[in-house]
Scaffold this motif. Sequence first.
Motif, PDB file in Angstrom:
ATOM      1  N   HIS A  20       0.840  -1.189   0.000  1.00  0.00           N
ATOM      2  CA  HIS A  20       0.000   0.000   0.000  1.00  0.00           C
ATOM      3  C   HIS A  20       0.880   1.245   0.000  1.00  0.00           C
ATOM      4  O   HIS A  20       1.968   1.255   0.584  1.00  0.00           O
ATOM      5  N   ALA A  21       0.380   2.285  -0.668  1.00  0.00           N
ATOM      6  CA  ALA A  21       1.131   3.540  -0.725  1.00  0.00           C
ATOM      7  C   ALA A  21       1.152   4.189   0.655  1.00  0.00           C
ATOM      8  O   ALA A  21       0.150   4.180   1.394  1.00  0.00           O
ATOM      9  N   HIS A  22       2.287   4.726   0.992  1.00  0.00           N
ATOM     10  CA  HIS A  22       2.432   5.467   2.244  1.00  0.00           C
ATOM     11  C   HIS A  22       1.727   6.808   2.100  1.00  0.00           C
ATOM     12  O   HIS A  22       1.961   7.563   1.154  1.00  0.00           O
ATOM     13  N   THR A  23       0.840   7.117   3.030  1.00  0.00           N
ATOM     14  CA  THR A  23       0.023   8.329   2.952  1.00  0.00           C
ATOM     15  C   THR A  23       0.643   9.434   3.797  1.00  0.00           C
ATOM     16  O   THR A  23       1.003   9.221   4.953  1.00  0.00           O
ATOM     17  N   GLU A  25      -0.231  13.453   4.847  1.00  0.00           N
ATOM     18  CA  GLU A  25      -1.206  14.535   4.854  1.00  0.00           C
ATOM     19  C   GLU A  25      -0.512  15.820   5.299  1.00  0.00           C
ATOM     20  O   GLU A  25       0.102  15.874   6.365  1.00  0.00           O
ATOM     21  N   ASN A  59       4.497   6.731  -2.382  1.00  0.00           N
ATOM     22  CA  ASN A  59       3.997   7.632  -1.357  1.00  0.00           C
ATOM     23  C   ASN A  59       2.925   8.522  -1.984  1.00  0.00           C
ATOM     24  O   ASN A  59       3.119   9.044  -3.085  1.00  0.00           O
ATOM     25  N   GLN A  60       1.822   8.656  -1.281  1.00  0.00           N
ATOM     26  CA  GLN A  60       0.738   9.517  -1.742  1.00  0.00           C
ATOM     27  C   GLN A  60       0.710  10.752  -0.844  1.00  0.00           C
ATOM     28  O   GLN A  60       0.362  10.669   0.324  1.00  0.00           O
ATOM     29  N   VAL A  61       1.092  11.903  -1.408  1.00  0.00           N
ATOM     30  CA  VAL A  61       1.169  13.149  -0.659  1.00  0.00           C
ATOM     31  C   VAL A  61      -0.075  13.973  -0.962  1.00  0.00           C
ATOM     32  O   VAL A  61      -0.392  14.244  -2.132  1.00  0.00           O
ATOM     33  N   THR A  62      -0.781  14.367   0.080  1.00  0.00           N
ATOM     34  CA  THR A  62      -1.969  15.211  -0.061  1.00  0.00           C
ATOM     35  C   THR A  62      -1.704  16.531   0.642  1.00  0.00           C
ATOM     36  O   THR A  62      -1.360  16.553   1.823  1.00  0.00           O
ATOM     37  N   ALA A 199      -3.047  16.384  -4.847  1.00  0.00           N
ATOM     38  CA  ALA A 199      -2.614  15.004  -4.585  1.00  0.00           C
ATOM     39  C   ALA A 199      -1.428  14.705  -5.496  1.00  0.00           C
ATOM     40  O   ALA A 199      -1.535  14.828  -6.721  1.00  0.00           O
ATOM     41  N   GLY A 201       1.685  11.960  -6.363  1.00  0.00           N
ATOM     42  CA  GLY A 201       2.288  10.646  -6.213  1.00  0.00           C
ATOM     43  C   GLY A 201       3.804  10.729  -6.290  1.00  0.00           C
ATOM     44  O   GLY A 201       4.354  11.239  -7.263  1.00  0.00           O
TER      45      GLY A 201
END
Length: 584
Positions: A20-23, A25, A59-62, A199, A201
Amino acid sequence: MNPSSSNGATTFETPPPFQHAHTIELVSVEDGKITGVSVYAGRAEVSRLFKFAVEMGQNQVTINGLPGVLDQDSFRVEGRGAATIHDVTISTISEPAVPSTSPALKALQSKKQRTQKALRRCKKSIGSVEAYLTTLHVQHIDMAKLGQVMTDYNATAEQLDERLLELEQELNDIEEEIVVECAELQGTAIDKKLNLRAAIGVFAESAGEVEIVLIYAVHGASWDALYDIRVDMETKEKPVTLIYKAAITQTTGEDWSDVPLTLETATPTFGLGLPALQPWNLSIYRSSSHAYAGGGGPFGSSDAAVMASAFRRASRAPGSAIPPPPPPQASLQPAPLAPMSHRGLIVSSRGNISATFEVPGLLTVPSDGVAHNVTIVQLYLDAVMSWVCVPKKDPRMHLNAKIKNASGFTLLQGNASVYVDGSFISKIPLPPVSAGENFDCSLGLDPSIRITYHPRSTKTSKSGFYSKTDTQVMSQTITLFNTKSMAVDNIKVIEQVPVSQDSSITVKLVNPAFSADLPGKNVQVSGGVIAQWYEADEPGVDPTSLGKDGKFNWVCSVPAQKKINLALQWEVSAPVGANIVGLY
């Protein structure tokens, strides 16, 4: 899957587990720092830096809270570190559903109702005690028991009053608790001005800290040029000090706190290209009345066929009214990311089309819609002073300066506050001035040069043997008095003589005496005084057009504490008894 065999048996390698992608926030105004702002006319470009840790892999950066006035076509992301940016999307943050109640809120509301009922009962009890006391009469009470009655009344009333105060305070506390609970139900309110989310990636080759920079244009920001023009009349060299200022205004929703600021004079044109010319064809219009030649009703069958055929041909013709299909819209390709550079905190200007001002220091411009002034540069400029008056209309002397922009900076259009010898004179509009260009600046009135416009004198005489003619000689004197302690040069006094609109009327300017053969030549009237036709010193003027409107002027030099007289004389000749209109 990749199959393999061992001892005749086929086996399959087990695929790696799905990761799973590291989230991550982030909040824009809290976790990011603005590293630079370039302000244009009507918009600004903001660079905001974020530093955060990533894990190896996806990594998913929001990033929440970006300004709603952000121009999404201008949005781009740059980064530093052992990672790759995969995808970038921007969306609007939707407001979450707010619950209308909670167990705690219900309990507080019930408690409030009970307290309100108790408060009403307490007030009613106080009213009953007061009403009972009014029913007592002396003839019904033994005087020996009166003291006991009053003591009991005071004790009861005191208890009820204390209870009333307690209930009122308790009701106030409950209402404050209800307000707090309702605020908690609302949650963290979303700022409608900061309602965008980005968002991003990021695929990292290894765990560690990376940096990304968001660069985006925002509407609701602009700057206007302002000037202070200070003139020192006692200074001969560079008498003009021009303070170049910028009034910066922004309502983007995010404050610019301690940021390097760049002011741009260019206007960004996102997606604006050169317009294309469409085909321009001509055709002959043929009226439908030609179809009435056939018989059998308004339209014959053959005529109708001819008209239908003509209509089909016209619809296919290049000049028909049916427009051609629009050209396909070119796809918008994202601009390549430019390498980041560090600018010096200096003021600079470049090119003849646009200029860039990198303002020294760090500035703070909150999102409040208020103009915040900042000084760009202070310039010391040369100027040629001139004094101009039209005493026939107004005997006051006007002071003017022709200033040369020898600074190398482009002066934008803006308002200028003019000060002469430290006193505020006026506020004037300043036109755009390129480097090396001259511009005129009105410095108001100069009362130290006094003008007297004396009454006009007239003498009339008759001449002619067969044809009698009346000749009127008009004389006018103008006195200039320089009360300054220094001589004043380049004083221009504008006057005029009438112009004849009738062939029977002749006007002759006697003094000053201009040469008819050399219409553009100046006339030396006396020492320090010359006369010339109006606008004769303007570049590119046609000498043959000078004097046609009867206007001329003197250019004078007046010594300190001295007076000079300017003499004007002209003759008007007309037939005897002619009623000349406009002479006086």
